[in-house]
Design an enzyme around this catalytic site. Structure first.
Site, short mmCIF file in Angstrom:
data_model
loop_
_atom_site.label_atom_id
_atom_site.label_comp_id
_atom_site.label_asym_id
_atom_site.label_seq_id
_atom_site.Cartn_x
_atom_site.Cartn_y
_atom_site.Cartn_z
N HIS A 233 -8.94 -9.57 -5.82
CA HIS A 233 -9.61 -8.29 -5.53
C HIS A 233 -8.61 -7.30 -4.93
O HIS A 233 -8.51 -6.16 -5.37
CB HIS A 233 -10.78 -8.53 -4.57
CG HIS A 233 -11.31 -7.29 -3.91
ND1 HIS A 233 -12.05 -6.35 -4.60
CD2 HIS A 233 -11.17 -6.80 -2.66
CE1 HIS A 233 -12.36 -5.36 -3.77
NE2 HIS A 233 -11.83 -5.60 -2.59
N ASP B 252 4.54 19.32 -21.32
CA ASP B 252 4.28 17.88 -21.29
C ASP B 252 5.08 17.31 -20.11
O ASP B 252 5.71 18.04 -19.36
CB ASP B 252 4.69 17.20 -22.61
CG ASP B 252 3.92 15.89 -22.82
OD1 ASP B 252 3.85 15.10 -21.87
OD2 ASP B 252 3.39 15.68 -23.92
N TRP C 192 -3.52 -10.83 -0.73
CA TRP C 192 -2.71 -9.86 -1.48
C TRP C 192 -1.39 -9.60 -0.76
O TRP C 192 -0.46 -9.07 -1.35
CB TRP C 192 -3.47 -8.55 -1.72
CG TRP C 192 -3.35 -7.54 -0.61
CD1 TRP C 192 -4.13 -7.48 0.49
CD2 TRP C 192 -2.42 -6.46 -0.50
NE1 TRP C 192 -3.73 -6.44 1.29
CE2 TRP C 192 -2.68 -5.79 0.70
CE3 TRP C 192 -1.37 -6.00 -1.31
CZ2 TRP C 192 -1.94 -4.69 1.13
CZ3 TRP C 192 -0.63 -4.89 -0.86
CH2 TRP C 192 -0.92 -4.25 0.34
N SER D 296 6.56 -0.44 -14.23
CA SER D 296 5.71 0.66 -14.70
C SER D 296 5.64 1.78 -13.66
O SER D 296 5.81 2.95 -13.99
CB SER D 296 4.32 0.11 -14.98
OG SER D 296 3.38 1.15 -15.04
N SER D 297 5.43 1.40 -12.39
CA SER D 297 5.32 2.42 -11.34
C SER D 297 6.62 3.19 -11.18
O SER D 297 6.61 4.41 -10.99
CB SER D 297 5.00 1.78 -10.00
OG SER D 297 3.74 1.23 -10.01
N HIS E 284 3.96 -0.74 4.03
CA HIS E 284 3.42 0.43 4.70
C HIS E 284 3.57 1.72 3.91
O HIS E 284 2.60 2.43 3.72
CB HIS E 284 3.86 0.57 6.15
CG HIS E 284 2.84 1.39 6.88
ND1 HIS E 284 1.63 0.87 7.27
CD2 HIS E 284 2.78 2.71 7.13
CE1 HIS E 284 0.88 1.85 7.75
NE2 HIS E 284 1.55 2.97 7.68
N GLU F 107 3.60 1.83 0.85
CA GLU F 107 2.62 1.63 -0.22
C GLU F 107 1.25 2.18 0.18
O GLU F 107 0.54 2.78 -0.62
CB GLU F 107 2.53 0.14 -0.56
CG GLU F 107 1.34 -0.29 -1.39
CD GLU F 107 1.39 0.21 -2.82
OE1 GLU F 107 2.49 0.57 -3.28
OE2 GLU F 107 0.34 0.25 -3.47
N TYR G 281 0.69 4.67 2.03
CA TYR G 281 0.70 6.13 1.89
C TYR G 281 0.79 6.55 0.44
O TYR G 281 0.33 7.64 0.08
CB TYR G 281 1.82 6.73 2.74
CG TYR G 281 1.52 6.52 4.21
CD1 TYR G 281 0.28 6.92 4.70
CD2 TYR G 281 2.39 5.91 5.06
CE1 TYR G 281 -0.07 6.69 6.01
CE2 TYR G 281 2.07 5.69 6.38
CZ TYR G 281 0.83 6.07 6.84
OH TYR G 281 0.49 5.85 8.14
N SER H 68 -6.98 18.90 -0.89
CA SER H 68 -6.47 20.24 -0.59
C SER H 68 -6.65 21.19 -1.77
O SER H 68 -6.50 22.41 -1.62
CB SER H 68 -4.98 20.18 -0.22
OG SER H 68 -4.79 19.26 0.82
N HIS I 212 4.02 -2.74 12.71
CA HIS I 212 2.71 -2.71 13.38
C HIS I 212 1.70 -3.63 12.67
O HIS I 212 0.62 -3.85 13.18
CB HIS I 212 2.17 -1.28 13.53
CG HIS I 212 1.79 -0.61 12.26
ND1 HIS I 212 1.95 0.74 12.06
CD2 HIS I 212 1.23 -1.06 11.12
CE1 HIS I 212 1.52 1.06 10.85
NE2 HIS I 212 1.08 -0.02 10.26
N HIS I 213 2.08 -4.13 11.49
CA HIS I 213 1.23 -5.13 10.84
C HIS I 213 1.52 -6.52 11.41
O HIS I 213 0.91 -7.48 10.98
CB HIS I 213 1.50 -5.15 9.33
CG HIS I 213 1.16 -3.87 8.65
ND1 HIS I 213 -0.08 -3.62 8.11
CD2 HIS I 213 1.87 -2.75 8.45
CE1 HIS I 213 -0.10 -2.40 7.58
NE2 HIS I 213 1.07 -1.86 7.78
N THR J 31 -1.23 13.67 10.49
CA THR J 31 -2.51 13.40 9.84
C THR J 31 -3.59 14.29 10.44
O THR J 31 -4.43 14.85 9.73
CB THR J 31 -2.89 11.92 9.99
OG1 THR J 31 -1.75 11.13 9.70
CG2 THR J 31 -4.01 11.54 9.06
N LYS K 247 -3.49 17.79 9.09
CA LYS K 247 -4.13 17.95 7.78
C LYS K 247 -5.64 18.12 7.93
O LYS K 247 -6.23 19.00 7.32
CB LYS K 247 -3.83 16.74 6.88
CG LYS K 247 -2.35 16.53 6.64
CD LYS K 247 -2.08 15.63 5.47
CE LYS K 247 -2.41 16.32 4.18
NZ LYS K 247 -1.39 17.28 3.77
N ARG L 34 -10.80 -12.31 9.29
CA ARG L 34 -10.92 -11.93 7.89
C ARG L 34 -10.57 -13.12 7.00
O ARG L 34 -10.07 -14.13 7.47
CB ARG L 34 -10.01 -10.74 7.58
CG ARG L 34 -8.55 -11.04 7.76
CD ARG L 34 -7.70 -9.79 7.69
NE ARG L 34 -7.51 -9.34 6.32
CZ ARG L 34 -6.47 -8.60 5.92
NH1 ARG L 34 -5.53 -8.25 6.78
NH2 ARG L 34 -6.36 -8.23 4.67
#
Lengths: 193, 364, 532
Positions: free
Chosen positions: C83, C112, C148, C176-177, C260, C262, C264, C275, C309-310, C335, C338, C457
């Site tokens: 998931h 294009d 994950w 790909s990315s 991290h 990722e 963002y 926006s 921080h993770h 943040t 914004k 979790r």
């Protein structure tokens, strides 16, 4: 105009692709960088002050409790424990202790002890002058041994640390050793020809 | 609507315990209360900021609608305002960081402890070794399988109960040395605000000083494989005198166990005892019916080991099998337990070898 | 965004060399057209969203009551892992790339993407990556079951056989990315219409430019970390194995160095979309355009120095904890800027509340709630209580579902009339919005409570005290899940029929994409527009 744009684009693509490849390399570079970082900060409690410390005097005004613990990782069947669970030492004095190991299986085995220290802040101040963890330890089936450790606690150890725990995890490297042995034998064979 | 909804929920959910706890546990140590206060402080700061920001937003949404004839103004920049709402949050953040750092420093206190306990995470149980006493035991989930598979009513401590709880004295500084045997686990007791990762090959420390005797429950909090959800932590805090008594009892029990290992048991006794050991120590992987999980864990029923030479069968249980998930059980099980479970596996779960082994024959 | 006055010489395609799309399957296989590729990305993402969603519903069904009912713990772990992987790499990221493909050329006045053939490639390898990943469900030993975040050694020494296929799949999606990111940067830097200076670009383009740089910086690190795993598993190295002198914690450092930024990557384009939408429906220019750009850039830069921080509970020294706590809290400042800017844009505007705007407003509110819980998680001492509990699950689902996913839905509703030429069915759009809004909150808000109360979790079964809120969350999940069928219905219905849309579509819409007719012709801006 269009052509010029194309070369501009090509140049940009080459640069970006290079950057991507460089970042792939950087991922791997993080491995040694991490070790250096750990050396400086003692981050993972793995990197000790190695070898004899340049200790001139013994600080008799202070005692530090040094504890020894052992861990047998999964599928390591040896008996492995410190002969002394903890000792009080003055920073700067040489101390000897031993760890007991017994190969209770019916086969010859080789093990490697991996050290770790907590609090990690203390790791750089625990000097191992001589340690069984420097070498792989072979043991015949059913035999036992006492393995020596000679260490010094650096007098520079921060004041607020009163207890240091030194832990050894004992890993089974028998299969690894057999492979190495085999390659060594092969090499010998080749040179003798 | 909401009444019907709640009603539907209460009908559907287990009626045993209706508990709508909303907030963090305050805990039972000075440190856990400090962390709780910090948590509440940040929470209220967030609430105030949220009310202010959402207040302005919803005011705008109701007031400046086109349907109410609002006409858009044309300004789209204001340096003063922008500097203001960059600087003010920064100041608030510093105000939050100061008490947080102070709490962190308390957590990292390294003064000498009264009791040191090594905690080792295993798939899927905890091992507790008291460094200064000769006490060493494993702590397994004790919730019966029937409760987990919904065949009997769940007791109030469902999934939060173990066979041997960790016992510590109250009002003493207890230091935990946390490590792991296989994968990464994490040892957590919410009421102590102690959570520390157990990392194979490395050692971490945490400490606690509990004021009140009592039983406190927690769980493993780092995904560690199949039964990650089934390795609880239970800590029994005893008064100092009770703790001393407990230590003495443990030592007496150890002697009694050694004595028991020299006695011979009948086959029926071994099988009966072995079934309990099997369900506690083996069924997690090999399954309660001995069928294993194809591709992951081999079956006991009809296995070459459980129906072959008994010495090899004993050896794999005592010493484990390198390179597989089969652990060495000699530290975890007594000689009596090993003899019992070997005899059980050979004469139950569909196997009918017919032989048995006595505790005295187990070479650990 | 600056108002653009556009001089459009050729609205209709008059160039005889340009034809419409080819017919049949070949059109999709060989296409180099940014609109075709954009559509394929979006359809792919929607498919993955549904597959990942079914897995989420299996998880929530199992967690509806205490006890094991539907699935075995090992399969449960496979579900949580798949998931997460599918939603992150299969749903959210491709959706943003799809939107970028469609909108970036149209927003900057380019005909294009800069590298159309590579564009075709970067899409077409993606389905293979996910076929490989999904096929692992049917392998002996099952699919990846290590979360994950695939922490070693659970994902190396203790992993099922299928881990090798997982690694291969991650390599392909990474490639790909990276190709997609290179293409987007090249397009934005080299293909802008004359007069479209960087500081005139729409914010969606800006946020994607920054996101693309993040992708190039961190996707290779992810490729590196899975390669190290591959070597540990098959070639006897010991990067993450303590036995050979490695360190499992090193895995976490390298993973979160990728992980991290990722996070963002999945939210910056969402900031861009919001926006765009809020000014349109507030009929007022975006407040603080340049501060928005600087805020996004500083969030991106800060994302490289906050990863640990993770890992507050892995046993870092005090200095490390303090540093990562401070750096993380700092992110709250840009943040916050914004959010304040969006509110200021609404203030004294002239607002209407069509479906895209509803999703955008829900985004601002719910994303901010996710931001608040993020701030709480940043406080290291308190994190010892939050870490690896449902509080974290609540936090990141609040930023990803009503954050990233709502922004993608808002964008779809906002630009759909431009793509299909049909006005939205507002009734059905609003129905979808309200069902999703209620569903999301009923699902994820109670998770804050059980997390604080102590529920870890990634567990298939839980103690009785967590039962009530868990059943509530499961009910919410099914409401949210099934209301996405309304979304699919809306999209299909809109493709097929609907009231003819004007070029501008929305009354307050500004920007180059609204100057071309609806539906947008197969080729647009063959002759660049002039932006003053």
């Amino acid at each position: 105009m269009a052509e010029q744009n194309e070369t501009k684009t090509n140049r940009l693509v080459v640069r970006l692709a290079t950057a991507a490849i460089a970042m792939f390399g950087f991922g791997f570079a993080l491995v040694p960088l991490y070790d250096v970082f750990c050396d400086i900060t003692g981050l993972n409690g793995k990197n000790f002050g190695q070898g004899p410390a340049e200790v001139t005097s013994v600080d008799r005004s202070r005692t530090v409790k040094v504890q020894f613990v052992t861990v047998n990782p999964a599928d390591m069947p040896w008996d492995f424990r410190p002969t002394v669970r903890s000792m009080r030492v003055h920073p700067g004095e040489d101390k000897n202790t031993t760890f007991y190991a017994k190969n209770s299986t019916t086969e010859w085995m080789v093990a490697q002890a991996v050290p770790s220290v907590t609090p990690s802040e203390a790791a750089p101040f625990l000097h191992k002058v001589n340690c069984f963890c420097f070498d792989r330890q072979p043991l015949d089936a059913g035999t036992d041994t006492e393995m020596p450790l000679l260490f010094v606690v650096d007098p520079e150890l921060p004041e607020h640390i009163s207890t240091i725990t030194l832990s050894y995890a004992l890993y089974d490297l028998t299969d690894d050793q057999k492979v190495t042995q085999l390659t060594l034998d092969n090499d010998k064979g080749r040179t003798s020809l | 609507m909401s009444k019907a909804f709640t009603l539907a929920l209460s009908l559907l959910s287990t009626p045993a315990l209706a508990d709508w706890q909303l907030n963090m546990n305050e805990g039972v140590t000075a440190l856990s209360r400090e962390i709780f206060d910090l948590h509440m402080l940040i929470f209220w700061i967030c609430v105030v900021i949220g009310v202010a920001v959402f207040g302005v937003m919803f005011y705008s949404i109701f007031k400046f609608r086109k349907s109410k004839g609002a006409v858009a103004e044309h300004w789209h920049e204001n340096t003063t305002v922008e500097v203001f709402w960059t600087v003010v949050p920064s100041i608030i953040l510093i105000a939050m960081a100061v008490p947080a750092t102070a709490t962190l420093m308390d957590m990292y206190d390294t003064s000498e402890a009264d009791v040191d306990i090594q905690i080792t995470g295993y798939q899927w149980k905890w091992r507790y070794q008291y460094l200064d006493e000769d006490i060493d035991f494993f702590s397994n989930l004790s919730t019966p399988r029937e409760e987990i598979v919904n065949e009997s009513t769940k007791n109030p401590n469902y999934l939060l109960e173990v066979d041997n709880a960790l016992v510590i004295p109250a009002n003493k500084k207890v230091r935990f040395l946390v490590t792991a045997n296989d994968v990464i686990h994490s040892w957590w007791v919410p009421h102590f605000a102690v959570k520390k990762d157990a990392i194979p090959g490395f050692i971490n420390e945490a400490w606690v000083k509990v004021e009140e005797p009592g039983v406190y429950r927690g769980q493993c909090t780092e995904l560690c494989g199949k039964d990650h959800g089934f390795m609880p932590v239970v800590v029994e805090v005893k008064s100092e005198a009770d703790y001393e008594q407990w230590v003495a009892d443990q030592k007496a029990m150890k002697l009694a166990m050694a004595d028991e290992a020299s006695k011979d048991l009948s086959m029926d006794e071994l099988i009966a005892k072995g079934e309990g050991v099997y369900q506690a120590a083996c069924s997690g992987c090999h399954q309660p019916n001995g069928q294993g999980i194809p591709g992951a864990f081999p079956a006991i029923t009809g296995s070459a080991i459980a129906t072959g030479a008994i010495d090899a069968h004993i050896d794999i249980i005592v010493n484990g099998k390198t390179g597989t998930a089969m652990q060495a059980f000699k530290e975890q099980l007594s000689a009596v337990d090993i003899a019992a479970v070997v005899t059980y596996q050979r004469n139950a779960l569909g196997n009918t070898v017919g032989d048995m082994v006595q505790p005295s024959a187990i070479q650990k | 965004m600056a108002t653009v006055d556009v001089d459009l010489p050729h609205v209709k395609d008059e160039d005889p060399h340009h034809h419409g799309p080819a017919k049949g399957l070949g059109r999709w296989l060989y296409t180099t057209n940014h609109k075709d590729i954009g559509s394929m990305y979006l359809i792919f993402s929607l498919t993955m969203f549904m597959i990942g969603g079914i897995m989420a519903l299996i998880i929530r069904a199992e967690l509806f009551q205490p006890g094991l009912q539907l699935v075995e713990p090992n399969f449960f772990n496979q579900m949580t892992t798949m998931h997460g992987l599918i939603m992150v790499f299969g749903a959210v990221m491709p959706a943003f790339v799809g939107l970028a493909n469609w909108m970036i050329p149209m927003q900057i006045g380019a005909p294009d993407m800069a590298l159309p053939r590579m564009n075709n490639w970067s899409f077409w390898i993606l389905p293979f990556a996910f076929l490989i990943l999904l096929s692992s469900l049917f392998m002996p030993g099952g699919a990846p079951n290590f979360g994950w975040t695939f922490y070693a050694p659970l994902s190396t020494t203790y992993a099922p056989e299928s881990v090798t296929f997982f690694i291969f799949g991650v390599h392909i999606m990474g490639a790909s990315s990276i190709m997609g990111a290179i293409n987007i940067i090249a397009t934005i830097l080299n293909m802008r219409a004359p007069g479209m200076t960087l500081m005139k670009m729409p914010l969606f383009v800006w946020t994607w430019l920054i996101t693309a740089f993040l992708l190039i910086a961190v996707m290779p690190v992810l490729a590196g970390v899975v390669t190290m795993m591959l070597m540990d598993i098959h070639f006897g190295t010991s990067f993450f194995n303590a036995a050979g002198g490695g360190d499992p914690v090193l895995f976490q450092h390298v993973f979160w160095f990728f992980g991290h930024p990722e996070v963002y990557i999945m939210i910056l384009p969402a900031f861009g979309i919001i926006s765009e939408i809020i000014p349109t429906f507030a009929r007022k220019r975006l407040f603080g355009y340049s501060s928005m750009v600087y805020a996004v850039a500083s969030i991106a830069l800060l994302s490289f120095v906050v990863w640990a921080h993770h890992m507050f509970t892995v046993g870092m020294p005090l200095v490390g904890e303090v540093f990562f706590m401070f750096a993380t809290m700092l992110i709250a400042v840009p943040t916050g800027v914004k959010v304040f800017n969006w509110v200021a844009t609404m203030f004294r505007g002239s607002m209407t509340f069509e479906t895209p705007m509803l999703f955008a407003i829900a985004f601002v509110v719910l994303f901010t709630i996710g931001g608040f819980s993020g701030l709480m998680l940043a406080i290291a001492p308190a994190d010892f209580q939050y870490h690896d509990t449902y509080f974290v699950v609540a936090h990141f689902h609040y930023v990803l579902v009503p954050g990233a996913i709502f922004s993608i839905m808002a964008a779809t509703y906002y630009w759909l009339p431009k793509w299909t030429g049909h006005q939205l069915n507002e009734t059905m759009g609003k129905l979808h919005f309200w069902l999703s809004f209620v569903g999301v909150n009923v699902t994820f808000f109670p998770m804050h409570f059980v997390g604080l109360a102590g529920m870890p979790r990634r567990i298939p079964d839980y103690a009785l005290q967590f039962a009530d809120f868990n059943s509530m969350a499961s009910v919410g999940a099914f409401i949210f899940g099934f209301s996405q069928l309304v979304f699919i219905y809306n999209v299909i219905q809109n493709v097929r029929a609907g009231e003819k849309a004007t070029a501008q579509v929305w009354e307050g819409a500004q920007g180059l994409e609204w100057t071309i007719p609806s539906p947008a012709p197969y080729h647009t801006f063959s002759t660049p527009p002039k932006v003053d």
